[in-house]
Scaffold this motif. Structure first.
Motif, short mmCIF file in Angstrom:
data_model
loop_
_atom_site.label_atom_id
_atom_site.label_comp_id
_atom_site.label_asym_id
_atom_site.label_seq_id
_atom_site.Cartn_x
_atom_site.Cartn_y
_atom_site.Cartn_z
N TYR A 24 0.81 -1.22 0.00
CA TYR A 24 0.00 0.00 0.00
C TYR A 24 0.85 1.28 0.00
O TYR A 24 0.30 2.38 -0.01
CB TYR A 24 -0.90 0.06 1.24
N VAL A 61 3.23 1.19 8.04
CA VAL A 61 2.72 1.92 9.21
C VAL A 61 3.36 1.33 10.47
O VAL A 61 3.99 0.27 10.42
CB VAL A 61 1.18 1.92 9.27
N CYS A 86 -1.97 3.45 12.30
CA CYS A 86 -3.09 2.76 11.65
C CYS A 86 -4.32 3.00 12.51
O CYS A 86 -4.37 2.54 13.66
CB CYS A 86 -2.81 1.27 11.53
N PRO A 87 -5.32 3.73 11.99
CA PRO A 87 -6.50 4.01 12.81
C PRO A 87 -7.19 2.75 13.33
O PRO A 87 -7.69 2.74 14.44
CB PRO A 87 -7.44 4.78 11.86
N MET A 88 -7.17 1.69 12.52
CA MET A 88 -7.81 0.45 13.00
C MET A 88 -7.04 -0.12 14.20
O MET A 88 -7.65 -0.52 15.19
CB MET A 88 -7.89 -0.61 11.90
N ASN A 114 -2.83 -6.19 12.47
CA ASN A 114 -3.06 -4.75 12.44
C ASN A 114 -3.49 -4.29 13.83
O ASN A 114 -4.66 -3.94 14.07
CB ASN A 114 -4.15 -4.39 11.42
N CYS A 172 -11.25 -0.74 9.15
CA CYS A 172 -10.27 0.04 8.39
C CYS A 172 -11.01 1.16 7.65
O CYS A 172 -11.81 0.89 6.75
CB CYS A 172 -9.55 -0.85 7.38
N PRO A 173 -10.74 2.43 7.99
CA PRO A 173 -11.45 3.53 7.32
C PRO A 173 -11.21 3.55 5.81
O PRO A 173 -12.10 3.94 5.05
CB PRO A 173 -10.86 4.79 7.98
N THR A 174 -10.03 3.13 5.38
CA THR A 174 -9.73 3.14 3.94
C THR A 174 -10.62 2.14 3.21
O THR A 174 -11.27 2.48 2.20
CB THR A 174 -8.24 2.82 3.71
N HIS A 175 -10.68 0.92 3.68
CA HIS A 175 -11.51 -0.09 3.01
C HIS A 175 -13.00 0.22 3.15
O HIS A 175 -13.79 -0.14 2.28
CB HIS A 175 -11.19 -1.49 3.53
N GLU A 200 -11.17 -6.89 4.72
CA GLU A 200 -11.42 -5.66 5.48
C GLU A 200 -12.58 -4.85 4.87
O GLU A 200 -13.04 -3.88 5.47
CB GLU A 200 -10.17 -4.78 5.52
N CYS A 260 -4.84 5.00 1.76
CA CYS A 260 -4.48 5.04 3.19
C CYS A 260 -3.53 6.21 3.41
O CYS A 260 -2.37 6.18 2.97
CB CYS A 260 -3.81 3.73 3.61
N MET A 263 -0.03 5.33 4.93
CA MET A 263 0.94 4.70 4.04
C MET A 263 1.61 5.76 3.15
O MET A 263 2.78 5.66 2.80
CB MET A 263 0.25 3.65 3.16
S1 SF4 Z 1 -5.15 0.46 4.95
FE1 SF4 Z 1 -6.43 0.41 6.79
S2 SF4 Z 1 -5.68 -1.25 8.06
FE2 SF4 Z 1 -4.10 -0.79 6.51
S3 SF4 Z 1 -2.74 0.65 7.55
FE3 SF4 Z 1 -4.23 1.89 6.43
S4 SF4 Z 1 -5.87 2.25 7.92
FE4 SF4 Z 1 -4.62 0.59 8.76
#
Ligand code: SF4
Length: 303
Positions: A24, A61, A86-88, A114, A172-175, A200, A260, A263
């Motif tokens: 990523y 991350v 990583c917010p998650m 994660n 995961c906010p991105t997914h 995710e 993300c 990343m």
């Molecule tokens: S893609 Fe989602 S799970 Fe992966 S590092 Fe970013 S926020 Fe965390």
């Protein structure tokens, strides 16, 4: 090669450093890395005793660099941007997990990699998205506390209906920015394309997928498939890897929002800074490290 890329390659050799990057990370980082992979591949590489370098620069991350430091305590692990969180992972805390564990005596705590080292340390075993279903199936416990990703946990629960899975409410906010209506639009534009999804993702994305797997599994599937077009419901930098490795095939993102931001904090300038100055050393408290390492090693043994 740019001047900065040449300097990074030179310093990497002089300092005996291995550059690892998650799929990523931005393309310019992937191009500078010695190894690009998903969490499982990167964990294996970090734990590989035959790797001669005594330093690891981990482009990803923070929890990923922390995992590398846990698996290679004899090596120095650095991260280009220590604020790449990583917010998650931050959605779960060790005290909360222990409380939940006490409410369900006899349940196994299964923690997605994660997560922070502190959460790993109060877990029975870690999993990645590549091995979560297999590992949960192999565990003797019928009751599982799954931390922190509720989407991956629900996906595991659907595959193993005879186990009771208690879900931690992380995501995961991105997914989760990949919405069903976006996917419907891209599918209408590319009706021949197969949909690749990540556990995710939300369930309404998984329900429309032709293949569900970790990023590494998606890479293998796309390479082996006779199909020529794919819609990728994951972080958009994965498309760079897929396109590079499969130049004859076409890959479409679902939405430009699937990025993300953490990343993206990995840049060649920060990578160079770490190599030049050996800053941003990643360390984990010894008491936490021993327990967290056991949870990750159990995963590697069962995989
Ligand atoms: S893609 Fe989602 S799970 Fe992966 S590092 Fe970013 S926020 Fe965390």
């Amino acid at each position: 090669m740019t001047e900065i890329a040449a300097r990074i390659q030179q310093l990497k050799r002089e300092k005996n450093a291995l550059i690892l990057a998650h799929v990523y990370t931005p393309p310019e980082i992937q191009d500078l890395a010695d190894f690009v992979g998903d969490s499982l591949g990167l964990s294996r590489k970090s734990a590989d005793a035959s790797v001669p370098q005594d330093k690891i620069i981990f482009c990803g991350v923070y929890f990923m660099a922390e995992t590398a430091a846990l698996l290679s305590p004899q090596k120095k692990v650095f991260i280009p941007e220590p604020n790449a969180g990583c917010p998650m992972a931050d959605m779960a805390d060790a005290d909360g997990v222990v409380k939940l564990k006490n409410m369900h005596p006899g349940a196994a705590v299964v923690t997605y990699v994660n997560s922070t080292a502190a959460v790993k340390a109060v877990s029975d075993i870690c999993v990645t998205s590549a091995n979560a279903v297999d590992i949960v199936r192999k565990l003797p416990q019928k009751k599982i506390i799954f931390v922190p990703d509720r989407s991956l946990g629900a996906y595991v629960a659907a595959q193993i209906p005879d186990k009771e899975i208690i879900l931690w409410p992380g995501f995961c906010p991105t997914h989760h920015r990949i919405l069903a209506e976006f996917l419907a639009r891209v599918k209408a534009e590319h009706p021949q394309a197969l949909v690749l999804a990540h556990p995710e993702n939300n369930k309404n994305i998984l329900d429309q997928a032709d293949f569900i797997g970790s990023t590494g599994q998606m890479q293998k599937y796309a390479a082996a498939s006779a199909a020529e077009e794919f819609i990728v419901a994951s972080e958009n930098n994965l498309l760079y890897r897929l396109r590079t490795d499969n130049p004859a095939k076409k890959f479409y993102p679902v939405t430009p929002l699937a990025v993300c931001p953490n990343m993206k904090k990995n840049t060649p300038e920060k990578l160079l800074n770490v190599l030049e100055n050996e800053t941003n050393l990643v360390s984990v408290d010894t008491a936490v490290a021993d327990k967290a390492r056991q949870a990750i090693q159990k995963m590697l043994e069962l995989t």
